[in-house]
Enzyme design. Structure first.
Site, short mmCIF file in Angstrom:
data_model
loop_
_atom_site.label_atom_id
_atom_site.label_comp_id
_atom_site.label_asym_id
_atom_site.label_seq_id
_atom_site.Cartn_x
_atom_site.Cartn_y
_atom_site.Cartn_z
N HIS A 1 -7.46 1.20 -6.11
CA HIS A 1 -6.85 0.59 -5.27
C HIS A 1 -5.76 0.86 -5.31
O HIS A 1 -5.36 0.85 -6.45
CB HIS A 1 -7.08 -1.53 -5.28
CG HIS A 1 -8.61 -1.54 -5.22
ND1 HIS A 1 -9.25 -1.71 -4.09
CD2 HIS A 1 -9.75 -1.72 -6.33
CE1 HIS A 1 -10.37 -1.69 -4.29
NE2 HIS A 1 -10.72 -2.05 -5.53
N LEU A 2 -4.99 0.69 -4.38
CA LEU A 2 -3.18 1.07 -4.16
C LEU A 2 -3.28 0.07 -4.85
O LEU A 2 -2.35 0.42 -5.37
CB LEU A 2 -2.68 1.47 -2.71
CG LEU A 2 -3.71 2.73 -2.06
CD1 LEU A 2 -4.42 2.51 -0.61
CD2 LEU A 2 -3.00 4.06 -2.34
N SER A 3 -3.61 -0.86 -4.78
CA SER A 3 -2.49 -2.47 -4.94
C SER A 3 -3.10 -2.47 -6.24
O SER A 3 -3.43 -2.29 -6.89
CB SER A 3 -2.66 -3.36 -3.69
OG SER A 3 -3.98 -3.79 -3.09
N ARG B 1 -9.04 -11.30 -3.99
CA ARG B 1 -9.14 -10.39 -4.02
C ARG B 1 -9.44 -9.74 -5.98
O ARG B 1 -9.35 -8.27 -5.90
CB ARG B 1 -7.54 -9.44 -4.15
CG ARG B 1 -7.63 -9.82 -2.14
CD ARG B 1 -6.36 -8.64 -2.19
NE ARG B 1 -5.59 -9.13 -1.06
CZ ARG B 1 -6.16 -8.54 0.03
NH1 ARG B 1 -7.34 -7.79 0.44
NH2 ARG B 1 -5.74 -9.38 1.16
N ASP C 1 -24.71 -2.15 -4.03
CA ASP C 1 -26.45 -1.75 -4.01
C ASP C 1 -26.49 0.35 -3.44
O ASP C 1 -27.12 0.67 -4.11
CB ASP C 1 -27.32 -2.19 -2.86
CG ASP C 1 -27.70 -3.87 -3.55
OD1 ASP C 1 -27.93 -4.11 -4.47
OD2 ASP C 1 -28.35 -4.47 -2.31
N HIS D 1 -14.75 -6.83 -1.99
CA HIS D 1 -15.15 -8.35 -2.57
C HIS D 1 -15.87 -8.67 -1.68
O HIS D 1 -16.15 -10.39 -2.18
CB HIS D 1 -12.97 -8.93 -2.04
CG HIS D 1 -12.23 -8.08 -2.17
ND1 HIS D 1 -12.02 -8.12 -3.52
CD2 HIS D 1 -11.60 -7.50 -1.56
CE1 HIS D 1 -10.79 -6.75 -3.71
NE2 HIS D 1 -10.79 -7.14 -2.38
N TYR E 1 0.92 -1.34 -0.17
CA TYR E 1 0.18 -0.15 0.52
C TYR E 1 0.91 1.11 0.21
O TYR E 1 0.15 2.28 0.24
CB TYR E 1 -0.50 0.41 1.21
CG TYR E 1 -2.22 -1.21 1.81
CD1 TYR E 1 -2.71 -1.62 0.40
CD2 TYR E 1 -1.95 -1.94 1.86
CE1 TYR E 1 -3.31 -2.77 0.17
CE2 TYR E 1 -2.47 -2.67 2.61
CZ TYR E 1 -3.50 -3.46 1.05
OH TYR E 1 -4.04 -4.82 1.34
N ASN F 1 -12.81 4.10 -2.54
CA ASN F 1 -11.95 3.06 -2.31
C ASN F 1 -12.58 1.85 -0.49
O ASN F 1 -11.93 2.13 -0.04
CB ASN F 1 -10.19 2.63 -2.48
CG ASN F 1 -8.96 1.88 -1.66
OD1 ASN F 1 -9.99 0.63 -1.78
ND2 ASN F 1 -8.25 1.60 -1.65
C1 DQA Z 1 -7.17 -2.52 -1.07
C2 DQA Z 1 -7.02 -3.80 -1.86
C3 DQA Z 1 -8.13 -4.49 -1.21
O1 DQA Z 1 -8.06 -6.42 -1.15
C4 DQA Z 1 -7.67 -4.66 0.76
O2 DQA Z 1 -8.79 -5.48 1.22
C5 DQA Z 1 -7.56 -3.02 1.61
C6 DQA Z 1 -6.78 -2.36 0.65
C7 DQA Z 1 -6.49 -1.24 -2.26
O3 DQA Z 1 -6.46 -0.63 -1.81
O4 DQA Z 1 -5.49 -2.81 -2.46
O5 DQA Z 1 -7.27 -2.81 2.03
O6 DQA Z 1 -8.31 -1.75 -0.87
#
Ligand code: DQA
Length: 154
Positions: A104-106, A115, A91, A84, A22, A78
Protein backbone atom coordinates in the site's frame (compact mmCIF):
# COMPACT_ATOMS: atom_id res chain seq x y z
CA UNK A 1 11.85 -15.95 -12.05
CA UNK A 2 8.47 -14.46 -12.86
CA UNK A 3 6.49 -12.07 -10.70
CA UNK A 4 3.08 -10.65 -11.54
CA UNK A 5 2.26 -7.17 -10.26
CA UNK A 6 -1.48 -6.84 -9.66
CA UNK A 7 -2.98 -3.40 -9.11
CA UNK A 8 -6.51 -2.82 -7.91
CA UNK A 9 -9.17 -0.17 -8.39
CA UNK A 10 -8.34 3.49 -8.90
CA UNK A 11 -4.61 2.88 -9.07
CA UNK A 12 -4.82 3.76 -12.76
CA UNK A 13 -5.37 7.31 -11.49
CA UNK A 14 -2.07 7.52 -9.62
CA UNK A 15 -0.31 10.82 -10.19
CA UNK A 16 -3.57 12.73 -10.21
CA UNK A 17 -5.43 11.02 -7.36
CA UNK A 18 -4.97 12.37 -3.83
CA UNK A 19 -1.20 12.93 -4.13
CA UNK A 20 -1.06 13.72 -0.41
CA UNK A 21 -1.81 10.03 0.17
CA UNK A 22 -0.49 8.34 -2.94
CA UNK A 23 2.33 10.55 -4.22
CA UNK A 24 2.97 12.12 -7.61
CA UNK A 25 4.19 9.09 -9.54
CA UNK A 26 1.94 7.56 -12.18
CA UNK A 27 1.34 3.82 -12.35
CA UNK A 28 3.40 3.70 -15.56
CA UNK A 29 6.32 5.44 -13.83
CA UNK A 30 6.17 2.97 -10.93
CA UNK A 31 6.11 0.03 -13.31
CA UNK A 32 9.03 1.46 -15.31
CA UNK A 33 11.06 1.77 -12.08
CA UNK A 34 10.19 -1.83 -11.22
CA UNK A 35 11.32 -2.97 -14.66
CA UNK A 36 14.66 -1.20 -14.17
CA UNK A 37 15.13 -2.85 -10.77
CA UNK A 38 14.19 -6.25 -12.24
CA UNK A 39 16.96 -5.79 -14.83
CA UNK A 40 19.42 -4.89 -12.08
CA UNK A 41 18.45 -7.95 -10.07
CA UNK A 42 18.63 -10.29 -13.06
CA UNK A 43 21.59 -12.61 -13.34
CA UNK A 44 22.83 -14.84 -16.16
CA UNK A 45 21.13 -17.81 -14.46
CA UNK A 46 17.94 -16.09 -13.38
CA UNK A 47 16.23 -13.33 -15.29
CA UNK A 48 13.64 -11.46 -13.21
CA UNK A 49 10.59 -11.12 -15.45
CA UNK A 50 7.71 -8.89 -14.48
CA UNK A 51 4.18 -8.74 -15.80
CA UNK A 52 1.68 -6.06 -14.86
CA UNK A 53 -2.09 -5.92 -14.53
CA UNK A 54 -4.49 -3.26 -13.28
CA UNK A 55 -8.24 -3.51 -13.00
CA UNK A 56 -11.05 -1.64 -11.35
CA UNK A 57 -13.11 -4.85 -11.21
CA UNK A 58 -12.96 -7.42 -8.43
CA UNK A 59 -13.74 -10.37 -10.71
CA UNK A 60 -11.00 -9.39 -13.15
CA UNK A 61 -8.48 -9.29 -10.32
CA UNK A 62 -9.60 -12.76 -9.23
CA UNK A 63 -9.39 -14.03 -12.82
CA UNK A 64 -5.87 -12.64 -13.04
CA UNK A 65 -4.70 -14.42 -9.88
CA UNK A 66 -6.23 -17.65 -11.17
CA UNK A 67 -4.74 -17.30 -14.65
CA UNK A 68 -1.24 -16.36 -13.47
CA UNK A 69 -0.93 -18.77 -10.53
CA UNK A 70 0.64 -21.46 -12.69
CA UNK A 71 2.70 -18.95 -14.70
CA UNK A 72 4.54 -17.05 -11.98
CA UNK A 73 6.57 -17.61 -8.84
CA UNK A 74 4.99 -14.82 -6.81
CA UNK A 75 2.67 -11.85 -6.80
CA UNK A 76 3.05 -8.24 -5.73
CA UNK A 77 -0.47 -7.11 -4.95
CA UNK A 78 -2.03 -3.76 -4.14
CA UNK A 79 -5.71 -4.62 -4.02
CA UNK A 80 -6.50 -0.99 -3.11
CA UNK A 81 -10.06 -0.66 -1.75
CA UNK A 82 -10.73 -4.40 -2.15
CA UNK A 83 -8.05 -5.05 0.46
CA UNK A 84 -10.52 -4.11 3.13
CA UNK A 85 -13.58 -5.90 1.78
CA UNK A 86 -12.89 -8.80 -0.53
CA UNK A 87 -13.18 -12.30 0.86
CA UNK A 88 -13.20 -13.52 -2.76
CA UNK A 89 -9.83 -11.93 -3.51
CA UNK A 90 -8.42 -13.39 -0.31
CA UNK A 91 -9.70 -16.82 -1.37
CA UNK A 92 -8.17 -16.41 -4.82
CA UNK A 93 -4.80 -15.50 -3.33
CA UNK A 94 -4.88 -18.54 -1.06
CA UNK A 95 -5.94 -20.75 -3.99
CA UNK A 96 -3.05 -19.44 -6.11
CA UNK A 97 -0.62 -21.16 -3.74
CA UNK A 98 1.90 -18.44 -4.58
CA UNK A 99 3.64 -16.12 -2.15
CA UNK A 100 2.55 -12.52 -2.35
CA UNK A 101 3.73 -9.25 -0.93
CA UNK A 102 0.92 -6.82 -0.22
CA UNK A 103 1.80 -3.20 -0.96
CA UNK A 104 0.00 0.00 0.00
CA UNK A 105 1.38 3.37 -0.99
CA UNK A 106 -0.22 5.15 1.94
CA UNK A 107 0.10 4.26 5.61
CA UNK A 108 -3.31 2.63 5.91
CA UNK A 109 -2.88 2.39 9.69
CA UNK A 110 -2.71 6.16 9.99
CA UNK A 111 -5.94 6.63 8.04
CA UNK A 112 -9.63 5.83 8.60
CA UNK A 113 -10.32 2.79 10.82
CA UNK A 114 -11.87 0.82 7.94
CA UNK A 115 -8.46 0.85 6.21
CA UNK A 116 -6.72 -0.72 9.22
CA UNK A 117 -8.12 -4.14 8.42
CA UNK A 118 -6.69 -6.10 5.49
CA UNK A 119 -8.28 -9.37 4.43
CA UNK A 120 -5.04 -10.17 2.60
CA UNK A 121 -2.36 -9.39 5.17
CA UNK A 122 -2.38 -12.71 7.00
CA UNK A 123 -2.34 -14.76 3.80
CA UNK A 124 0.42 -12.66 2.24
CA UNK A 125 4.10 -13.36 2.82
CA UNK A 126 4.36 -9.81 4.10
CA UNK A 127 3.03 -6.30 3.75
CA UNK A 128 4.71 -2.99 2.99
CA UNK A 129 2.65 0.09 3.75
CA UNK A 130 3.23 3.82 3.86
CA UNK A 131 6.44 4.00 1.87
CA UNK A 132 4.90 5.27 -1.35
CA UNK A 133 6.15 3.97 -4.68
CA UNK A 134 9.31 2.75 -2.94
CA UNK A 135 7.17 0.02 -1.37
CA UNK A 136 6.84 -1.72 -4.76
CA UNK A 137 10.61 -1.71 -5.23
CA UNK A 138 11.18 -3.05 -1.73
CA UNK A 139 8.58 -5.75 -2.34
CA UNK A 140 10.33 -6.78 -5.55
CA UNK A 141 13.75 -6.92 -3.93
CA UNK A 142 12.40 -8.85 -0.95
CA UNK A 143 10.61 -11.44 -3.10
CA UNK A 144 13.62 -11.99 -5.35
CA UNK A 145 15.87 -12.51 -2.31
CA UNK A 146 13.31 -14.79 -0.64
CA UNK A 147 12.80 -16.89 -3.76
CA UNK A 148 16.56 -17.17 -4.26
CA UNK A 149 17.03 -18.16 -0.63
CA UNK A 150 19.44 -15.28 -0.01
CA UNK A 151 20.54 -15.28 3.64
CA UNK A 152 21.00 -11.78 5.01
CA UNK A 153 22.29 -12.79 8.40
CA UNK A 154 24.77 -15.57 9.00
C1 DQA B 1 -4.23 1.87 -1.06
C2 DQA B 1 -4.95 2.06 0.28
C3 DQA B 1 -6.40 1.69 0.18
O1 DQA B 1 -7.05 1.88 1.44
C4 DQA B 1 -7.10 2.55 -0.85
O2 DQA B 1 -8.45 2.15 -1.00
C5 DQA B 1 -6.40 2.58 -2.15
C6 DQA B 1 -4.94 2.61 -2.18
C7 DQA B 1 -2.76 2.36 -1.02
O3 DQA B 1 -2.01 1.97 -1.91
O4 DQA B 1 -2.40 3.13 -0.14
O5 DQA B 1 -7.02 2.69 -3.21
O6 DQA B 1 -4.21 0.48 -1.36
Amino acid sequence: MRIDVVQGPNLNLLGARQPEHYGAATLDAIHAAMRRLAEELSTAEDCVELTFFQSNHEGELIDRLQAMASEVDAFILNAAGYTHTSVALRDALIASGRPAVEVHLSNVHAREPFRHRSLLADVAKGSIVGLGARGYLLALRALVEELRGVQLLS
